[in-house]
Design a protein around this motif. Structure first.
Motif, PDB file in Angstrom:
ATOM      1  N   ASP A 126       0.832  -1.210   0.000  1.00 50.39           N
ATOM      2  CA  ASP A 126       0.000   0.000   0.000  1.00 50.39           C
ATOM      3  C   ASP A 126       0.864   1.256   0.000  1.00 50.39           C
ATOM      4  O   ASP A 126       0.371   2.368   0.087  1.00 50.39           O
ATOM      5  CB  ASP A 126      -0.921   0.002   1.227  1.00 50.39           C
ATOM      6  N   MET A 127       2.172   1.079  -0.054  1.00 46.41           N
ATOM      7  CA  MET A 127       3.078   2.222   0.013  1.00 46.41           C
ATOM      8  C   MET A 127       3.227   2.864  -1.351  1.00 46.41           C
ATOM      9  O   MET A 127       3.124   2.201  -2.373  1.00 46.41           O
ATOM     10  CB  MET A 127       4.461   1.791   0.519  1.00 46.41           C
ATOM     11  N   ASN A 128       3.507   4.125  -1.324  1.00 49.44           N
ATOM     12  CA  ASN A 128       3.672   4.863  -2.556  1.00 49.44           C
ATOM     13  C   ASN A 128       5.154   5.115  -2.803  1.00 49.44           C
ATOM     14  O   ASN A 128       5.800   5.854  -2.067  1.00 49.44           O
ATOM     15  CB  ASN A 128       2.882   6.186  -2.421  1.00 49.44           C
ATOM     16  N   TRP A 129       5.702   4.469  -3.806  1.00 50.60           N
ATOM     17  CA  TRP A 129       7.116   4.638  -4.136  1.00 50.60           C
ATOM     18  C   TRP A 129       7.255   5.718  -5.207  1.00 50.60           C
ATOM     19  O   TRP A 129       6.538   5.690  -6.209  1.00 50.60           O
ATOM     20  CB  TRP A 129       7.712   3.331  -4.696  1.00 50.60           C
ATOM     21  N   THR A 130       8.178   6.672  -4.997  1.00 48.81           N
ATOM     22  CA  THR A 130       8.396   7.674  -6.038  1.00 48.81           C
ATOM     23  C   THR A 130       9.148   6.996  -7.194  1.00 48.81           C
ATOM     24  O   THR A 130       9.715   5.917  -7.039  1.00 48.81           O
ATOM     25  CB  THR A 130       9.253   8.854  -5.548  1.00 48.81           C
ATOM     26  N   LYS A 131       9.108   7.685  -8.306  1.00 50.85           N
ATOM     27  CA  LYS A 131       9.742   7.123  -9.509  1.00 50.85           C
ATOM     28  C   LYS A 131      11.240   6.870  -9.280  1.00 50.85           C
ATOM     29  O   LYS A 131      11.775   5.819  -9.642  1.00 50.85           O
ATOM     30  CB  LYS A 131       9.564   8.124 -10.659  1.00 50.85           C
ATOM     31  N   ASP A 132      11.893   7.860  -8.637  1.00 50.56           N
ATOM     32  CA  ASP A 132      13.337   7.733  -8.375  1.00 50.56           C
ATOM     33  C   ASP A 132      13.626   6.543  -7.468  1.00 50.56           C
ATOM     34  O   ASP A 132      14.570   5.791  -7.672  1.00 50.56           O
ATOM     35  CB  ASP A 132      13.878   9.012  -7.707  1.00 50.56           C
ATOM     36  N   ALA A 133      12.795   6.415  -6.409  1.00 51.79           N
ATOM     37  CA  ALA A 133      13.010   5.332  -5.447  1.00 51.79           C
ATOM     38  C   ALA A 133      12.797   3.977  -6.123  1.00 51.79           C
ATOM     39  O   ALA A 133      13.553   3.026  -5.893  1.00 51.79           O
ATOM     40  CB  ALA A 133      12.058   5.481  -4.259  1.00 51.79           C
ATOM     41  N   GLN A 134      11.769   3.890  -6.962  1.00 55.26           N
ATOM     42  CA  GLN A 134      11.492   2.634  -7.691  1.00 55.26           C
ATOM     43  C   GLN A 134      12.681   2.275  -8.588  1.00 55.26           C
ATOM     44  O   GLN A 134      13.106   1.128  -8.645  1.00 55.26           O
ATOM     45  CB  GLN A 134      10.226   2.805  -8.551  1.00 55.26           C
ATOM     46  N   ALA A 135      13.245   3.338  -9.231  1.00 61.89           N
ATOM     47  CA  ALA A 135      14.401   3.119 -10.105  1.00 61.89           C
ATOM     48  C   ALA A 135      15.594   2.619  -9.293  1.00 61.89           C
ATOM     49  O   ALA A 135      16.318   1.710  -9.704  1.00 61.89           O
ATOM     50  CB  ALA A 135      14.760   4.407 -10.840  1.00 61.89           C
ATOM     51  N   GLU A 136      15.767   3.210  -8.111  1.00 62.92           N
ATOM     52  CA  GLU A 136      16.867   2.809  -7.234  1.00 62.92           C
ATOM     53  C   GLU A 136      16.678   1.343  -6.802  1.00 62.92           C
ATOM     54  O   GLU A 136      17.623   0.563  -6.788  1.00 62.92           O
ATOM     55  CB  GLU A 136      16.891   3.734  -6.000  1.00 62.92           C
ATOM     56  N   LEU A 137      15.440   1.030  -6.462  1.00 62.99           N
ATOM     57  CA  LEU A 137      15.132  -0.339  -6.022  1.00 62.99           C
ATOM     58  C   LEU A 137      15.434  -1.354  -7.133  1.00 62.99           C
ATOM     59  O   LEU A 137      15.954  -2.434  -6.873  1.00 62.99           O
ATOM     60  CB  LEU A 137      13.652  -0.436  -5.621  1.00 62.99           C
ATOM     61  N   ASN A 138      15.131  -0.945  -8.354  1.00 62.78           N
ATOM     62  CA  ASN A 138      15.356  -1.870  -9.480  1.00 62.78           C
ATOM     63  C   ASN A 138      16.834  -2.140  -9.729  1.00 62.78           C
ATOM     64  O   ASN A 138      17.177  -3.117 -10.401  1.00 62.78           O
ATOM     65  CB  ASN A 138      14.695  -1.327 -10.756  1.00 62.78           C
ATOM     66  N   LYS A 139      17.696  -1.260  -9.182  1.00 59.47           N
ATOM     67  CA  LYS A 139      19.140  -1.491  -9.349  1.00 59.47           C
ATOM     68  C   LYS A 139      19.634  -2.594  -8.418  1.00 59.47           C
ATOM     69  O   LYS A 139      20.702  -3.167  -8.626  1.00 59.47           O
ATOM     70  CB  LYS A 139      19.923  -0.209  -9.037  1.00 59.47           C
ATOM     71  N   VAL A 140      18.847  -2.860  -7.375  1.00 57.87           N
ATOM     72  CA  VAL A 140      19.243  -3.879  -6.394  1.00 57.87           C
ATOM     73  C   VAL A 140      19.136  -5.265  -7.042  1.00 57.87           C
ATOM     74  O   VAL A 140      18.157  -5.525  -7.741  1.00 57.87           O
ATOM     75  CB  VAL A 140      18.318  -3.792  -5.153  1.00 57.87           C
ATOM     76  N   PRO A 141      20.118  -6.121  -6.826  1.00 61.63           N
ATOM     77  CA  PRO A 141      20.048  -7.474  -7.411  1.00 61.63           C
ATOM     78  C   PRO A 141      18.753  -8.187  -7.028  1.00 61.63           C
ATOM     79  O   PRO A 141      18.280  -8.054  -5.889  1.00 61.63           O
ATOM     80  CB  PRO A 141      21.249  -8.185  -6.790  1.00 61.63           C
ATOM     81  N   GLY A 142      18.202  -8.890  -7.994  1.00 61.84           N
ATOM     82  CA  GLY A 142      16.882  -9.501  -7.853  1.00 61.84           C
ATOM     83  C   GLY A 142      16.696 -10.365  -6.615  1.00 61.84           C
ATOM     84  O   GLY A 142      15.650 -10.328  -5.986  1.00 61.84           O
ATOM     85  N   PHE A 143      17.728 -11.113  -6.250  1.00 62.56           N
ATOM     86  CA  PHE A 143      17.520 -12.075  -5.158  1.00 62.56           C
ATOM     87  C   PHE A 143      17.375 -11.439  -3.779  1.00 62.56           C
ATOM     88  O   PHE A 143      16.922 -12.080  -2.856  1.00 62.56           O
ATOM     89  CB  PHE A 143      18.646 -13.130  -5.162  1.00 62.56           C
ATOM     90  N   VAL A 144      17.760 -10.161  -3.635  1.00 65.88           N
ATOM     91  CA  VAL A 144      17.540  -9.485  -2.329  1.00 65.88           C
ATOM     92  C   VAL A 144      16.548  -8.332  -2.450  1.00 65.88           C
ATOM     93  O   VAL A 144      16.199  -7.693  -1.459  1.00 65.88           O
ATOM     94  CB  VAL A 144      18.855  -8.944  -1.725  1.00 65.88           C
TER      95      VAL A 144
END
Lengths: 383, 131
Positions: free
Chosen positions: B79-97
């Motif tokens: 239910d959290m709202n992720w900003t575009k930048d934060a989502q982009a940052e999250l996508n840089k994290v390796p998939g398994f973690v």
């Protein structure tokens, strides 16, 4: 320009080494430059054989190029003979060392003066033969050698075994599923009441070869290796042979019927019809499976088959006759035996491809893919 | 060789012949000849074709590479709202973690009653767990 060679069948010396190292207590000496000796790797890392590969390289290096290799080759043979006491040492050149045109036959004669075991030069033309042809030829050469030796000493057995018996010829190291096929063939022979007199070359001793003629017939399950030996034994002793690959329900039955004819011609009275029927209808799942709704899903699907002569021909027949699959192309890389392959598969496929050019084969598969609505391939070799 | 051709063209393939590969020396009992051989060959053919059908299913459901699917699933029940930048940052994290980091960041934000997750919130969450 063709860049990739030996993609399907290897060079001749690989065939010779496959035969020599299949036998028990036979050592091979390769007259070869370093780099041609990857056979050891194939045995240990592909086949995962638990024993050391009995192959030694007598390397062709700068010293050899400067003054010839006689001394070195003879030394290597006599050293191995003293160290490991093999029954037989097979000397083989490679394509590369053949260029030197040294008289290896003479080296073998020299080495034989000192060696306690037998020494032999693999008599194979390294420019004309590939792995499979060389294997077939080397097996025949070894069989012929030990038959001649026994004959000279008067040690050939007289007459046949009391009960019907068979030699399984062509089971070899680095063969496709050969060990499992061998177990299955032994099982089949036991069920048919046929004793296995010998299996060659895998696990056999060269000293047993003199007993080959006492079997009632020879079975050559693979087209590539064993036929020359069976033909030699037929010429020499009038031994009949069966060379129908028992692969698939139909061909297995045909093979068993041929065995029946062969045995009955020699005074046996066997009838394997009820055995074939029982196996086909109740024991083998394949016949039942091909009548089932599951297999009807396969009806009308299309396939390309490619491989060596034995397996590609057998698979084409199985797909077409037993599973209702449409074989749009059947191919082999055994170019030297093209005629046989065409005879075997022509009526079961739309097109025949004889090639060992992997690019051309890939193109042919891609071409068929664009022609087909449903496309499935089966039976391609790997690499 | 043709196995690789099959892969490139997306054609299922069963191996029936040399040239040999380490996989052609199975430890289990797999003869090609005689009656048990007929069973093995039937399995080989049928399984090749079945995989052909599964192949279509894999395409429909997004393939073997499930990282994308997991990320989608995770954001669906959030239910959290992720900003575009934060989502982009999250996508840089390796998939398994990635999933774990996302959950921890959202937990951190929830505890502090933050409704939006920015890149700054992500770094603060990271600091807070001492990573």
């Amino acid at each position: 320009m063709k860049l990739a060679y030996w993609m399907y069948a290897g060079p001749a010396h690989i065939g010779t080494l496959r035969i020599s190292s299949s036998f028990k207590n036979v050592h091979a000496i390769m007259h070869a430059p370093i780099g041609d000796d990857y056979f050891n790797v194939m045995r240990s890392m592909l086949e995962r054989d638990r024993n050391f590969t009995p192959v030694t390289i007598s390397s062709v290096d700068r010293n050899v190029l400067a003054r010839g290799s006689q001394e070195k080759v003879v030394d290597n043979i006599t050293r191995k003979d003293a160290e490991e006491h093999p029954d037989l040492i097979v000397l083989t050149p490679t394509c590369t060392s053949s260029i030197l045109q040294e008289d290896l036959g003479n080296f073998v004669q020299r080495a034989q003066l000192d060696a306690k075991g037998d020494v032999m030069l693999a008599d194979v033309n390294h420019y004309r033969y590939n792995e499979l042809q060389a294997a077939d030829r080397t097996l025949q050469q070894i069989v012929q050698y030990y038959i001649a030796k026994a004959k000279k000493k008067g040690e050939l057995p007289i007459g046949k075994t009391a009960n019907p018996s068979v030699n399984l010829i062509g089971i070899s190291s680095l063969g496709f599923h050969n060990q499992h096929d061998c177990i299955e063939l032994k099982r089949l022979m036991a069920e048919l009441g046929i004793e296995v007199n010998a299996v060659i070359p895998e696990g056999a001793s060269v000293h047993e070869l003199k007993n080959l003629p006492q079997a009632w017939f020879n079975l050559v399950p693979y087209r590539e290796i064993g036929l020359m030996s069976a033909q030699f034994l037929q010429e020499e002793f009038g031994m009949p042979f069966v060379d129908i690959t028992p692969m698939g329900v139909v061909e297995t039955a045909r093979c068993i019927r041929k065995i029946q004819t062969t045995l009955n011609a020699q005074g046996a009275n066997v009838d394997y019809e009820s055995f074939i029927e029982n196996q086909t209808l109740y024991v083998s799942q394949a016949a039942w499976f091909s009548r089932s709704i599951d297999c009807q899903n396969l009806t009308g699907k299309k396939a390309v088959v490619f491989g060596d002569n034995t397996h590609a021909a057998a698979m084409t027949k199985i797909l077409a006759r037993e599973m209702g699959i449409h074989v749009v192309m059947a191919g082999t890389y055994c170019k030297y035996d093209e005629k046989w392959f065409r005879e075997q598969v022509s009526e079961y496929c739309d097109e025949v491809l004889i090639s060992d050019d992997n690019g051309a084969i890939a193109d042919a598969i891609a071409r068929h893919r664009t022609l087909c609505h449903f496309w499935h391939t089966d039976g391609t070799p790997c690499g | 060789m043709e196995r690789h051709v099959g892969k490139r063209l997306r054609i299922p393939c069963g191996v029936i012949s040399s040239p040999i590969h380490v996989q052609d020396f199975p430890i289990g009992y797999k003869p090609f000849l005689a009656y048990e051989g007929t069973n093995q060959v039937a399995d080989l053919v049928y399984n090749s074709f079945t995989l052909g059908m599964e192949d279509h299913l894999l395409e429909i459901f997004g393939g073997h590479d499930t990282k994308e699917v997991i990320t989608k699933g995770m954001s669906a029940d959030s239910d959290m709202n992720w900003t575009k930048d934060a989502q982009a940052e999250l996508n840089k994290v390796p998939g398994f973690v990635r999933g774990k980091i996302k959950r921890n960041t959202e937990k951190f934000a929830r505890e502090r009653s933050l409704s939006e997750i920015t890149v700054e919130v992500m770094y603060a969450a990271k600091e807070a767990v001492g990573a």
